[in-house]
Design a protein around this motif. Sequence first.
Motif, PDB file in Angstrom:
ATOM      1  N   GLU A 731      22.961  28.661  13.503  1.00 43.79           N
ATOM      2  CA  GLU A 731      23.915  29.460  14.669  1.00 43.79           C
ATOM      3  C   GLU A 731      24.590  28.296  15.543  1.00 43.79           C
ATOM      4  OE1 GLU A 731      20.337  30.959  16.724  1.00 43.79           O
ATOM      5  OE2 GLU A 731      20.389  32.685  15.388  1.00 43.79           O
ATOM      6  N   ASP A 732      25.628  29.015  15.951  1.00 43.33           N
ATOM      7  CA  ASP A 732      26.447  28.240  16.834  1.00 43.33           C
ATOM      8  C   ASP A 732      25.746  28.045  18.160  1.00 43.33           C
ATOM      9  OD1 ASP A 732      28.818  30.789  17.354  1.00 43.33           O
ATOM     10  OD2 ASP A 732      27.067  30.658  18.136  1.00 43.33           O
ATOM     11  N   ARG A 733      26.517  27.299  19.068  1.00 45.31           N
ATOM     12  CA  ARG A 733      25.904  26.903  20.371  1.00 45.31           C
ATOM     13  C   ARG A 733      25.524  28.263  21.253  1.00 45.31           C
ATOM     14  NH1 ARG A 733      28.388  22.534  24.465  1.00 45.31           N
ATOM     15  NH2 ARG A 733      27.016  22.990  26.418  1.00 45.31           N
ATOM     16  N   ALA A 734      26.521  29.095  21.307  1.00 43.94           N
ATOM     17  CA  ALA A 734      26.577  30.214  22.400  1.00 43.94           C
ATOM     18  C   ALA A 734      25.577  31.311  21.649  1.00 43.94           C
ATOM     19  CB  ALA A 734      27.699  30.875  22.295  1.00 43.94           C
ATOM     20  N   THR A 735      25.372  31.690  20.554  1.00 45.72           N
ATOM     21  CA  THR A 735      24.147  32.182  19.778  1.00 45.72           C
ATOM     22  C   THR A 735      22.914  31.878  20.160  1.00 45.72           C
ATOM     23  OG1 THR A 735      25.965  33.011  18.170  1.00 45.72           O
ATOM     24  CG2 THR A 735      23.508  33.639  17.922  1.00 45.72           C
ATOM     25  N   LEU A 736      22.694  30.604  20.042  1.00 46.65           N
ATOM     26  CA  LEU A 736      21.520  29.970  20.205  1.00 46.65           C
ATOM     27  C   LEU A 736      20.997  29.886  21.564  1.00 46.65           C
ATOM     28  CD1 LEU A 736      19.520  27.893  18.429  1.00 46.65           C
ATOM     29  CD2 LEU A 736      20.580  26.101  19.583  1.00 46.65           C
ATOM     30  N   VAL A 737      21.814  29.577  22.406  1.00 48.43           N
ATOM     31  CA  VAL A 737      21.358  29.576  23.964  1.00 48.43           C
ATOM     32  C   VAL A 737      21.098  31.208  24.353  1.00 48.43           C
ATOM     33  CG1 VAL A 737      22.265  29.353  26.357  1.00 48.43           C
ATOM     34  CG2 VAL A 737      22.967  27.827  24.464  1.00 48.43           C
ATOM     35  N   GLU A 738      21.773  32.048  24.011  1.00 52.07           N
ATOM     36  CA  GLU A 738      21.339  33.436  24.337  1.00 52.07           C
ATOM     37  C   GLU A 738      20.103  33.820  23.638  1.00 52.07           C
ATOM     38  OE1 GLU A 738      22.528  35.455  26.390  1.00 52.07           O
ATOM     39  OE2 GLU A 738      21.238  37.219  25.354  1.00 52.07           O
ATOM     40  N   ARG A 739      19.822  33.220  22.405  1.00 52.01           N
ATOM     41  CA  ARG A 739      18.658  33.571  21.635  1.00 52.01           C
ATOM     42  C   ARG A 739      17.464  32.774  22.531  1.00 52.01           C
ATOM     43  NH1 ARG A 739      16.577  31.725  15.649  1.00 52.01           N
ATOM     44  NH2 ARG A 739      14.268  32.049  15.874  1.00 52.01           N
ATOM     45  N   PHE A 740      17.466  31.797  23.166  1.00 49.38           N
ATOM     46  CA  PHE A 740      16.404  31.131  23.938  1.00 49.38           C
ATOM     47  C   PHE A 740      16.344  31.906  25.463  1.00 49.38           C
ATOM     48  CE2 PHE A 740      15.077  28.111  21.268  1.00 49.38           C
ATOM     49  CZ  PHE A 740      15.833  27.233  20.734  1.00 49.38           C
ATOM     50  N   ARG A 741      17.602  32.238  25.833  1.00 52.23           N
ATOM     51  CA  ARG A 741      17.606  33.089  27.111  1.00 52.23           C
ATOM     52  C   ARG A 741      16.601  34.427  26.927  1.00 52.23           C
ATOM     53  NH1 ARG A 741      19.129  37.057  29.570  1.00 52.23           N
ATOM     54  NH2 ARG A 741      20.073  37.825  27.702  1.00 52.23           N
ATOM     55  N   ALA A 742      16.824  35.025  25.907  1.00 50.14           N
ATOM     56  CA  ALA A 742      16.292  36.337  25.477  1.00 50.14           C
ATOM     57  C   ALA A 742      14.711  36.091  24.963  1.00 50.14           C
ATOM     58  CB  ALA A 742      17.109  37.167  24.785  1.00 50.14           C
ATOM     59  N   HIS A 743      14.630  35.127  24.143  1.00 48.94           N
ATOM     60  CA  HIS A 743      13.126  35.178  23.564  1.00 48.94           C
ATOM     61  C   HIS A 743      12.216  33.977  23.733  1.00 48.94           C
ATOM     62  CE1 HIS A 743      14.570  38.891  21.196  1.00 48.94           C
ATOM     63  NE2 HIS A 743      15.744  37.998  21.055  1.00 48.94           N
ATOM     64  N   GLY A 744      12.950  32.868  24.536  1.00 52.35           N
ATOM     65  CA  GLY A 744      12.115  31.866  24.606  1.00 52.35           C
ATOM     66  C   GLY A 744      12.178  30.956  23.179  1.00 52.35           C
ATOM     67  N   LEU A 745      10.972  30.288  23.196  1.00 49.51           N
ATOM     68  CA  LEU A 745      10.574  29.563  21.818  1.00 49.51           C
ATOM     69  C   LEU A 745      10.136  30.509  20.964  1.00 49.51           C
ATOM     70  CD1 LEU A 745       9.150  26.307  23.342  1.00 49.51           C
ATOM     71  CD2 LEU A 745      11.360  26.366  22.538  1.00 49.51           C
ATOM     72  N   ALA A 746       9.971  31.542  21.023  1.00 50.80           N
ATOM     73  CA  ALA A 746       9.135  32.326  19.933  1.00 50.80           C
ATOM     74  C   ALA A 746      10.246  32.601  18.763  1.00 50.80           C
ATOM     75  CB  ALA A 746       8.953  33.814  20.457  1.00 50.80           C
ATOM     76  N   PRO A 747       9.647  32.319  17.509  1.00 50.63           N
ATOM     77  CA  PRO A 747      10.490  32.343  16.314  1.00 50.63           C
ATOM     78  C   PRO A 747      10.752  33.821  16.019  1.00 50.63           C
ATOM     79  CG  PRO A 747       8.150  31.961  15.692  1.00 50.63           C
ATOM     80  CD  PRO A 747       8.096  32.030  17.239  1.00 50.63           C
ATOM     81  N   LEU A 748      12.144  34.165  15.393  1.00 45.69           N
ATOM     82  CA  LEU A 748      12.341  35.323  15.168  1.00 45.69           C
ATOM     83  C   LEU A 748      12.517  35.656  13.544  1.00 45.69           C
ATOM     84  CD1 LEU A 748      14.886  36.032  17.909  1.00 45.69           C
ATOM     85  CD2 LEU A 748      12.683  36.321  18.138  1.00 45.69           C
ATOM     86  N   VAL A 749      11.496  36.335  12.973  1.00 42.62           N
ATOM     87  CA  VAL A 749      11.727  36.469  11.445  1.00 42.62           C
ATOM     88  C   VAL A 749      12.592  37.397  11.108  1.00 42.62           C
ATOM     89  CG1 VAL A 749      10.574  37.271   9.646  1.00 42.62           C
ATOM     90  CG2 VAL A 749       9.254  36.208  11.241  1.00 42.62           C
ATOM     91  N   ASP A 750      13.554  37.125  10.390  1.00 44.95           N
ATOM     92  CA  ASP A 750      14.813  37.692  10.049  1.00 44.95           C
ATOM     93  C   ASP A 750      14.256  38.799   9.113  1.00 44.95           C
ATOM     94  OD1 ASP A 750      18.111  36.851   8.912  1.00 44.95           O
ATOM     95  OD2 ASP A 750      17.321  38.789   9.142  1.00 44.95           O
ATOM     96  N   SER A 751      14.500  40.226   9.418  1.00 42.51           N
ATOM     97  CA  SER A 751      13.917  41.131   8.439  1.00 42.51           C
ATOM     98  C   SER A 751      14.696  41.290   7.118  1.00 42.51           C
ATOM     99  CB  SER A 751      14.137  42.350   9.028  1.00 42.51           C
ATOM    100  OG  SER A 751      15.258  42.754   9.694  1.00 42.51           O
ATOM    101  N   ALA A 752      16.018  40.816   7.140  1.00 42.28           N
ATOM    102  CA  ALA A 752      16.868  40.763   6.275  1.00 42.28           C
ATOM    103  C   ALA A 752      16.440  40.030   4.975  1.00 42.28           C
ATOM    104  CB  ALA A 752      18.238  40.426   6.545  1.00 42.28           C
ATOM    105  N   THR A 753      15.813  38.729   5.397  1.00 44.94           N
ATOM    106  CA  THR A 753      15.184  37.913   4.344  1.00 44.94           C
ATOM    107  C   THR A 753      13.683  38.069   4.037  1.00 44.94           C
ATOM    108  OG1 THR A 753      14.795  36.345   5.856  1.00 44.94           O
ATOM    109  CG2 THR A 753      17.285  36.265   4.939  1.00 44.94           C
ATOM    110  N   ALA A 754      13.305  38.519   4.987  1.00 47.29           N
ATOM    111  CA  ALA A 754      11.504  38.649   4.873  1.00 47.29           C
ATOM    112  C   ALA A 754      11.108  39.770   3.618  1.00 47.29           C
ATOM    113  CB  ALA A 754      10.996  39.171   6.206  1.00 47.29           C
ATOM    114  N   VAL A 755      10.518  39.271   2.715  1.00 47.30           N
ATOM    115  CA  VAL A 755      10.519  40.138   1.404  1.00 47.30           C
ATOM    116  C   VAL A 755       8.602  39.986   1.188  1.00 47.30           C
ATOM    117  CG1 VAL A 755      12.540  40.154   0.554  1.00 47.30           C
ATOM    118  CG2 VAL A 755      11.105  38.368  -0.067  1.00 47.30           C
TER     119      VAL A 755
END
Length: 755
Positions: A731-755
């Motif tokens: 991810e680019d910088r802006a997307t990454l910062v927004e991810r940490f702001r919204a979810h902290g350090l929690a990993p987000l499993v991508d449902s599009a790739t999880a099988v």
Amino acid sequence: MTVRTRAERRYEVLVIAVAVTAICFRTFQWRTGPPDLNVVAIIALLLVPLAVRTQITVSRGETRLTLGMTAAVLFSADVDRQASILPIWAILVAGSYALFHRDETWGQFRAAVQILGGAVLLRVAEVADIDFAPFDRVFAGLVAYFVAICLLEIVRARLAAPTGDGHPLRLRWTWALVIGLAMFYLGCVLAALRRLEAGLHLPLVPSFIVSMVGLGAVAIGLTMRNRELNRSVAALSRAAVAMPWRRDEIDASLGRWGAQGIRAERVDVREEPGARGDLSVPLVDGRFAVAGRSPGDLPFTHVERQVLEALAHMSETSRREATQIDHLRERLNIDALTGLSTYTYFRETLSEVSRTRRPGESIAVVFLDLDGFKKINDRFGHVAGDVAIRTVAQRLLEHSGDARSITRYGGDEFAVLVRDVRDYAALTEECERLTALVARPLLVGQSTVRLRASIGCALSSSADDDLMALVRAADQQMIQRKRAIHAADPQVTSGIDDAVRHAIVDGTLWTAYQPVVNVARGEIRCLEALVRCTDARLGSIPPPVIVESAIRLNMLDDMTALVLEQAVETLLECRRHVADLTMFSINLELEQMMVWSPLLQRIADCCREHDLTVVVEISENSIGDWTEANAQVTSRLQDAGVLIAIDDFGSGFAGLGSLYLPRVDTVKLDRNLLTDLANPRQTLVVTRTTALLEELGFWVVAEGVTAEEEARVLGDAGATHLQGFLYGMPEDRATLVERFRAHGLAPLVDSATAV
């Protein structure tokens, strides 16, 4: 330790109580003082410890019964108040057992049996009188002693727990006869000396014959005993020196060493235990090592069972080590993705073939590089790219027929060993056939693609040729042809170089970030900074092409410095939302670590100035060129707090050899190790590799994780850090910062790739 029944324990208590009673009763006879011991009697009693140490074995399967030598008591046969000597005898016997048999739980019981046997001996010796004193006393006491000891041991054997092998109580009569004669004649000699001291007549010739026969019996007994012991010790020593035994000779070695160590006619490995009278030792795999002797021979003793058990343990150890060596050799020599040999194993094969080839036989090495393979990864994904690599490898294997003669040199590069090459014309024809194999249509997903290979080759006509020079020549020819292909379209190459140059100079080169997840703690531990370049005319330029262009432009350090600066700024901004995030990684080429440069100083300064941890990743494909200069630069970086990581581990170039490098902190497992986790062998490789790296103390990161099933297998294998599309695309910088702001350090499993 032998299991004892309740009746056996009660019997032991009874025997000990009777022995103590006998000692106490005889002690009361000392009211007028102890017996008058002469010099011969004193010396005889002092021999009791040696007599207890040397024992006759009575065999009953695994139950070991013993008879101590008691001739020393007979030596005092004509001492006044003979039976009163029992307390002295008891003290010497008990002390000897405590000294020589202190590790045996039944030692006190054995001492009590010896004391009771001695009491019977002394009482019989007192009353024996057939006008040939003291010979009659010696003989009668000796017989009474053996009878008493055997009766006590037989009773105990009847009360003992069953051994399960059907062996009855049997005395090794050969030993009993030899040692019994030795004791008798030795007693006769000392008794004769007593007669001479008393001035009594003693026939010289019979006494001399008796003495010589007694000494001969002693010598024979000791010789036989030492020969048996030497045989066992020698067999065990030779078997231990030969460890580990060869896999295809383990059963034969067990039979050979066993027959030598226990004097058996045969020792073989069977599916079932042997018949009654045979010695059977179970093996781990459910089979049995069976030793047999001819009918009427002596039964096997407990010591011989122990010797065969030790040899059986050696055979199992050899089998286990052979299995482990096979696993390690497979992991070291076989490429996990393709099943071809690794480059290290390929070089060993090349050396072997060159050494053993026929006079006049020519061999050749052919290098193949798949052109445009990066486009398959970018368009269809890495999984599809792995399928393409495996397909090409299978085609080469079917053509060659020998996996040892083909290696996956790098990500999309192969090397092939060709034998029986007549000349360069024949080699050219072989290269054309290999090119045609690669160019055959390939199904990737729902699309059909064609690959093109750049090929280089080199021919060796003599066994004296430098093999590494042969490999380098083929590699160099392949590189030249690949450059010629790119040079055929100089406009494309020039356009890429211009785009990369402007991106570096103008600062428009940007960085994407992919998280490294600590699955044990359920949080993001690190970010990998990945270089990106987007041109208005060319579109997105693949990262390997960006690096190659930067190398051509001599701007590799400038590009890395720009990535480093952007990564530091991004991490500092992210820490406003996740204060515990302090680590990021960047990729360096090996040539950037030859000398201490301003770039490396800036990396070291990042750790001190911003309280960050920087991980420098070096591809496994370049580890083969590691030098002392690289080691010195690495040492300085680590002294500044920088971590060193081996990237793409398992891609097949350096293999386990890269782990020997000094001062490596982190190992990143290549995506190739996760290509077919449904295959038990693939899963075993992943599990054992992860466990090995963890045990060696490395921080292990598994790359390319795209499915939850892969994450589960890696978690079961002990992996604690994962990276891949399952947890998000770069991810680019802006997307990454927004991810940490919204979810902290929690990993987000991508449902599009999880099988």
